[in-house]
Design an enzyme around this catalytic site. Structure first.
Site, PDB file in Angstrom:
ATOM      1  N   SER A   6       0.825  -1.201   0.000  1.00 34.06           N
ATOM      2  CA  SER A   6       0.000   0.000   0.000  1.00 34.06           C
ATOM      3  C   SER A   6       0.869   1.265   0.000  1.00 34.06           C
ATOM      4  O   SER A   6       1.672   1.457  -0.908  1.00 34.06           O
ATOM      5  CB  SER A   6      -0.953  -0.041   1.202  1.00 34.06           C
ATOM      6  OG  SER A   6      -1.973   0.912   1.069  1.00 34.06           O
ATOM      7  N   ASP A 136      -9.430  -4.441  -5.826  1.00 34.03           N
ATOM      8  CA  ASP A 136      -8.916  -3.565  -4.774  1.00 34.03           C
ATOM      9  C   ASP A 136      -9.764  -2.294  -4.751  1.00 34.03           C
ATOM     10  O   ASP A 136      -9.748  -1.513  -5.700  1.00 34.03           O
ATOM     11  CB  ASP A 136      -7.452  -3.233  -5.058  1.00 34.03           C
ATOM     12  CG  ASP A 136      -6.773  -2.503  -3.911  1.00 34.03           C
ATOM     13  OD1 ASP A 136      -7.456  -1.751  -3.187  1.00 34.03           O
ATOM     14  OD2 ASP A 136      -5.552  -2.672  -3.749  1.00 34.03           O
ATOM     15  N   HIS A 165      -7.700  -5.276  -1.168  1.00 36.74           N
ATOM     16  CA  HIS A 165      -6.490  -4.491  -0.905  1.00 36.74           C
ATOM     17  C   HIS A 165      -5.533  -5.215   0.033  1.00 36.74           C
ATOM     18  O   HIS A 165      -4.318  -5.151  -0.131  1.00 36.74           O
ATOM     19  CB  HIS A 165      -6.883  -3.134  -0.309  1.00 36.74           C
ATOM     20  CG  HIS A 165      -5.731  -2.217  -0.110  1.00 36.74           C
ATOM     21  ND1 HIS A 165      -4.977  -1.731  -1.172  1.00 36.74           N
ATOM     22  CD2 HIS A 165      -5.184  -1.679   1.014  1.00 36.74           C
ATOM     23  CE1 HIS A 165      -4.020  -0.941  -0.715  1.00 36.74           C
ATOM     24  NE2 HIS A 165      -4.121  -0.889   0.607  1.00 36.74           N
TER      25      HIS A 165
END
Length: 202
Positions: A6, A136, A165
């Protein structure tokens, strides 16, 4: 070898852009924010600023509820039909958010939405593996991995069908295998029968 998930993936890209890759052999970006999340004239496929303003408003209004709503919804894909929901993961995510600095978490919204790592990716001559779920909801794959793979001189993209995600949490065994295979120098092309691979070498 650097691995980031991320916003951490964006940090890996920025590190390489700032310090070079002389001491970095390979990099893996998982569900990464790069190259740019925010919608701009140069990045029309990005997300509108209003999306991130909503995150900031949610934190300001009720920080504790915000850190419940995100994991019980899009982060783990719990809002998808038939999703397997882990209450433990949800509360772990909440706990991490609540013990973090409010200012740090709040400022992170600007960091992960507005950091442009386009030039960083272009300069990463080392082998780079992108791992990203095609469902995601936090970092949409079209804005990130599918755009980023076009910028990397020696990049490979693996898409996880239906992946949310939080790939390191939800797909831990597959992620670990892919990490080890790549870091050990495994023949990535042999994986093609199992997942979508996009390779860009120049």
């Amino acid at each position: 070898m650097l691995v980031g998930h991320s916003t951490g993936g964006g940090e890996v890209a920025r590190y390489c852009g700032r310090h070079g890759t002389k001491r970095v052999a390979k990099a893996i970006l998982i569900s990464a924010i790069s190259p740019l999340m925010l919608q701009t004239d140069a990045n029309p496929d990005g997300l509108p600023k209003s999306v991130f303003d909503g995150f900031r408003a949610g934190m300001n209004e009720d920080r504790a509820q915000f850190f419940i709503d995100v994991p019980t919804g899009p982060f783990f894909g719990c809002n998808r039909p038939g999703a397997e929901v882990s209450q433990g993961m949800i509360w772990s995510w909440w706990q991490q958010g609540m013990i973090a600095s409010f200012k740090g978490a709040y400022d992170c919204i600007t960091v992960f939405s507005e950091t442009d790592s386009t030039e960083d990716l272009k300069g990463m001559e080392i082998p780079v593996l992108l791992l990203h779920g095609d469902d995601d909801q936090i970092v949409p794959i079209d804005t990130s991995a599918r755009a980023g793979i076009k910028l990397l001189p020696n990049g490979r993209l693996k898409e996880y069908p239906g992946g949310a995600h939080a790939l390191p949490n939800l797909n831990a065994q597959e992620i670990n295998k892919d990490l080890l295979d790549f870091l050990k120098g495994g023949k990535v092309m042999e994986w093609c029968s199992r997942w979508t691979l996009i390779s860009l070498d120049r």
